[in-house]
Design a protein around this motif. Structure first.
Motif, PDB file in Angstrom:
ATOM      1  N   GLN A   1       0.842  -1.188   0.000  1.00  0.00           N
ATOM      2  CA  GLN A   1       0.000   0.000   0.000  1.00  0.00           C
ATOM      3  C   GLN A   1       0.884   1.247   0.000  1.00  0.00           C
ATOM      4  N   PHE A   2       0.468   2.255  -0.745  1.00  0.00           N
ATOM      5  CA  PHE A   2       1.217   3.506  -0.807  1.00  0.00           C
ATOM      6  C   PHE A   2       0.328   4.643  -0.301  1.00  0.00           C
ATOM      7  N   SER A   3       0.985   5.655   0.245  1.00  0.00           N
ATOM      8  CA  SER A   3       0.249   6.840   0.703  1.00  0.00           C
ATOM      9  C   SER A   3       1.206   8.020   0.687  1.00  0.00           C
ATOM     10  N   LEU A   4       0.656   9.206   0.597  1.00  0.00           N
ATOM     11  CA  LEU A   4       1.491  10.406   0.621  1.00  0.00           C
ATOM     12  C   LEU A   4       1.949  10.603   2.057  1.00  0.00           C
ATOM     13  N   ASN A   5       3.164  10.134   2.332  1.00  0.00           N
ATOM     14  CA  ASN A   5       3.654   9.994   3.701  1.00  0.00           C
ATOM     15  C   ASN A   5       4.538  11.146   4.159  1.00  0.00           C
ATOM     16  N   SER A   6       5.209  11.805   3.214  1.00  0.00           N
ATOM     17  CA  SER A   6       6.142  12.876   3.571  1.00  0.00           C
ATOM     18  C   SER A   6       5.820  14.124   2.754  1.00  0.00           C
ATOM     19  N   ASN A   7       5.902  15.276   3.394  1.00  0.00           N
ATOM     20  CA  ASN A   7       5.656  16.540   2.687  1.00  0.00           C
ATOM     21  C   ASN A   7       6.959  17.317   2.483  1.00  0.00           C
ATOM     22  N   LYS A   8       8.079  16.606   2.392  1.00  0.00           N
ATOM     23  CA  LYS A   8       9.397  17.232   2.256  1.00  0.00           C
ATOM     24  C   LYS A   8       9.431  18.271   1.144  1.00  0.00           C
ATOM     25  N   ILE A   9       8.966  17.925  -0.033  1.00  0.00           N
ATOM     26  CA  ILE A   9       9.050  18.835  -1.178  1.00  0.00           C
ATOM     27  C   ILE A   9       8.173  20.069  -0.949  1.00  0.00           C
ATOM     28  N   ILE A  10       7.033  19.894  -0.302  1.00  0.00           N
ATOM     29  CA  ILE A  10       6.150  21.029  -0.012  1.00  0.00           C
ATOM     30  C   ILE A  10       6.824  21.971   0.987  1.00  0.00           C
TER      31      ILE A  10
END
Length: 757
Positions: free
Chosen positions: A129-138
């Motif tokens: 399963q995948f999810s948007l886990n990190s907002n590093k780029i934001i």
């Protein structure tokens, strides 16, 4: 016309990031202090781009360890063994994935295409399963925007490249079945990125490889889906590099992208096809991001003008850039205070390459940069005419090479009998790869000597003391073949480069190899020659302190070639053979000094392999011959070892066998002995030591764990041919964990001797 870069170095001009991360690991600084160091480096890179008047400001190229690992964190592709509450923060999970913990093995690490940069290999499994886990780029986009920067251009590893570089954890599982859920997360991320920028750079360097039709079809499907959901105000700049895309040109032409970056340094053939992309913004990689030589600006200007006129390209749809990220070169030439002025004038580091882009744009816009261009041409001409590049008799030496110089006197079987008689080693002989921990005391000793605060006699006494300690520890551990520990060596390539003619070294030319590991690649500017012996004194001293065999430790010609910045005015093969002749002389001198075992490391052999398969045979032929030229001048009784690590060697194993080393040690632990699969199909003729524990992780492997790996190896490697060793050198480790790991390794080998005697 626009300017931008594909990425900048992220370690800091004085390796600030390395120092901060290692301090954080030791608990000496807080997470907040580490993050502030990262922010400072990002700000420096932003201001550099602003100073150069780049039209697009690159964001997202910063990483605390590796950009592929960053994407694994972003997608939530975190292996189950790290999904525990034992880590304190997201950053701790991130570092655990890269380095491992006592309870969880680190993820595999291998080379980024044909570079000496290493990435952390993503792991894929059925039902993942995948999810948007990190907002590093934001976070980094907001940070740049809040600092007043505009025209931001974020960078992401492309979804197809990310999936291609990862490995299925079950050989029966097709990782490409995960493409749809991965694309869904990419779309979610791109929508979040959208408000901060117009252009988004998506790196898909696998487009320079020989791709099967299945992946080509997935490219089209994936990017159509991305384009469909991407807000209309955003444009995609698809970035390729390290080779040409001609094998996949039709696929690229079918993609719904707005811009395309092409590496015109390593992919010059693409110049003939630029007109086919005239309806797309073209980013031309015309400044070399992989080497340190000053660009010939006048020639580049002529080339660009010819391109624009002959290919009917619109100058307003042209971007000028580096061939690839500047991650692969040092940061700033101005930090080099000891390089000769002549040599320094020939060079260009990351900051200077940015300045070259700035000058090219100014010239094309009609600004008066004539004096700069005139000086540039004088420098280019002076390098071509300089006598520093040439050694009078080196071409004679190359011409005298004959086929006998590539062959040992006898076959491996005959050599092996003589070597066994002399060395008298037990079953499952134990050894290490070469280096032992580089303690603060050792580094301080070298630094004081370099500064002149220790005289030569004092320095040698201290180094010999370190060697004494290493020999004593190996005696206590019960190893069978010793090493001297390499306390005199700062780096396995730079150390030799400093002793060879045709090389120069830098003071601050640091380049990231992996994580916090930084190297200072020496620079080959001319013909290579060995003025005098390089290792004899230290190896013979170590051998005088024990009755056990001590390995002579050398770096092979291909690794010297690949891990240096190489002259670009002659074929790489010629430079490799010059290096091989110099190493051959050292090997002979070690043998004359009664050293019975000599290891010539070639970890970069696979790294140097061309990205196009139709070029493999040509490269491997001369690369293997360079190794054999370096090693074949000895008697049968002298045992030749080599070492390789952190690349996928399975597809060139037959060529590795042609090296005819008596013993090869090869990294295998991080990939869970995956390498052994190849030995089921290929009967490797000589002896082999598959690395049985990961030296890049602080964890100590148990006796049982090592024993199990050796039992796995015994299923495909005859017991008489199996060596027991770590997977690489131990210089980056601390002594307590090193001693504990080696003690367990020796114990496991002894247990197997009892079982199989």
């Amino acid at each position: 016309m626009y300017t931008h870069v594909l990425g900048l170095p992220r370690i800091g001009a004085q390796r600030e990031l390395k120092k901060a991360i290692e301090a954080y690991w030791k608990g000496n600084i807080s997470l907040e202090q580490l993050e502030q160091t990262g922010k400072n480096i990002r700000q420096q890179n932003l201001y550099l781009q602003k100073e150069m008047n780049f039209d697009f400001i690159t964001v997202g190229d910063f990483s605390y360890y590796d950009q592929v690992l960053d994407m694994s964190m972003t997608l939530g592709a975190i292996p189950k063994r790290f999904q525990t509450s034992s880590t304190k923060s997201e950053m701790d999970t991130y570092f655990a994935m890269a380095r491992g913990t006592q309870n969880a093995k680190a993820m595999e690490m291998t080379k980024w295409f044909d570079t000496n940069y290493h990435y952390i290999v993503p792991e894929f499994y059925k039902g993942q399963q995948f999810s948007l886990n990190s907002n590093k780029i934001i976070v980094e986009l907001k940070e740049a925007k809040n600092s007043g920067f505009a025209n931001l251009k974020p960078i992401l590893i492309g979804p197809l490249t990310y999936l291609y570089l990862g490995k299925s954890q079950d050989k029966n599982f097709d990782k490409w079945s995960l493409i749809d859920p991965i694309i869904d997360i990419y779309i979610e991320l791109l929508i979040k990125i959208s408000p901060y920028c117009e252009w988004i750079q998506i790196d898909e360097p696998i487009l320079v490889l020989n791709l099967p039709s299945k992946i080509k079809e997935l490219f089209i499907k994936a990017y159509k889906k991305i384009k469909k959901h991407l807000p209309s105000n955003n444009k995609i700049l698809l970035a390729t590099y390290f080779e040409d895309i001609l094998d996949n040109k039709d696929t690229v032409l079918s993609l719904p992208i707005d811009g395309l970056h092409l590496d015109l340094i390593r992919g010059k053939k693409q110049l003939n096809y630029l007109h086919e992309f005239k309806n797309t913004f073209l980013s031309l990689g015309i400044i070399n991001g992989r080497n340190i030589w000053k660009a010939n600006l006048n020639k580049i200007l002529d080339d660009i003008k010819n391109i624009l006129s002959s290919k009917s390209l619109d100058i307003e749809r042209i971007m000028l850039s580096t061939s690839c990220s500047l991650l692969h070169v040092p940061i700033d030439l101005e930090y080099e205070k000891k390089l000769s002025l002549e040599l320094k004038s020939w060079m260009s580091f990351a900051k200077q390459k940015c300045e070259e882009l700035k000058i090219l744009k100014q010239a094309l816009e009609g600004k008066d940069v004539s004096k700069i261009l005139e000086e540039n041409q004088k420098t280019i001409d002076s390098r071509q005419k300089s006598t520093l590049r040439t050694i009078t008799n080196i071409q004679d030496k190359l011409s005298q090479i004959n086929t006998k110089m590539f062959q040992r006197q006898s076959s491996y079987k005959e050599r092996n009998k003589k070597q066994r008689s002399i060395l008298n080693l037990p079953l499952f002989p134990t050894t290490t790869i070469g280096s032992f921990p580089q303690t603060p005391e050792i580094r301080k000793t070298r630094l004081l000597y370099k500064k002149g605060e220790l005289n030569e006699q004092e320095y040698k006494q201290k180094i010999k003391k370190f060697i004494d300690e290493v020999i004593q520890r190996q005696e206590e551990l019960g190893l069978d073949v010793f090493v001297h520990g390499e306390p005199e060596r700062n780096d396995m390539v730079e150390y030799f480069g400093q002793q060879l003619k045709g090389y120069c070294s830098t003071e601050n030319g640091w380049v990231q190899s992996y994580g916090t590991r930084c190297v200072k690649p020496p620079i080959i500017y001319g013909d290579i020659e060995r003025p005098s012996p390089m290792t004899i004194e230290w190896i013979t001293y170590a051998q005088s302190k024990t009755t056990k065999p001590v390995k002579g430790m050398l770096t092979g010609p291909i690794t010297m070639l690949c891990w240096s910045f190489v002259r670009d005015d002659q074929p790489r093969k010629d430079t490799a053979f010059q290096l091989a002749l110099a190493i051959r002389e050292e090997v002979k001198d070690l043998e004359k000094a009664n050293i019975k075992v000599i290891q010539i490391d070639e970890p970069a052999l696979r790294e140097g392999l061309p990205l196009k398969q139709n070029k493999w045979s040509e490269y491997l032929s001369w690369a293997i011959n360079a190794f054999k030229l370096a090693t074949s001048g000895v008697k049968d009784e002298t045992q030749i070892h080599t070492h390789m690590c952190y690349s996928d060697f399975e597809d060139i194993i037959e060529w590795i066998a042609k090296m005819d080393a008596d013993v090869i040690s090869i990294e295998a632990s991080r990939s869970k002995m995956e390498l052994l699969e190849v030995f089921k199909e290929f009967n490797y003729p000589n002896e082999i030591g598959p690395g049985i524990y990961d030296i890049h992780s602080p964890r100590v492997p148990s006796i049982e764990e090592i024993k199990e790996l050796l039992e796995l190896a015994l299923k495909v490697i005859p017991k008489e041919k199996l060596w027991v060793n770590p997977d690489c050198g131990l210089k980056t480790r601390e002594w307590p964990e090193t001693l504990a790991s080696l003690k367990n390794m020796v114990s496991a080998a002894k247990m197997l001797r009892e079982k199989y005697k």
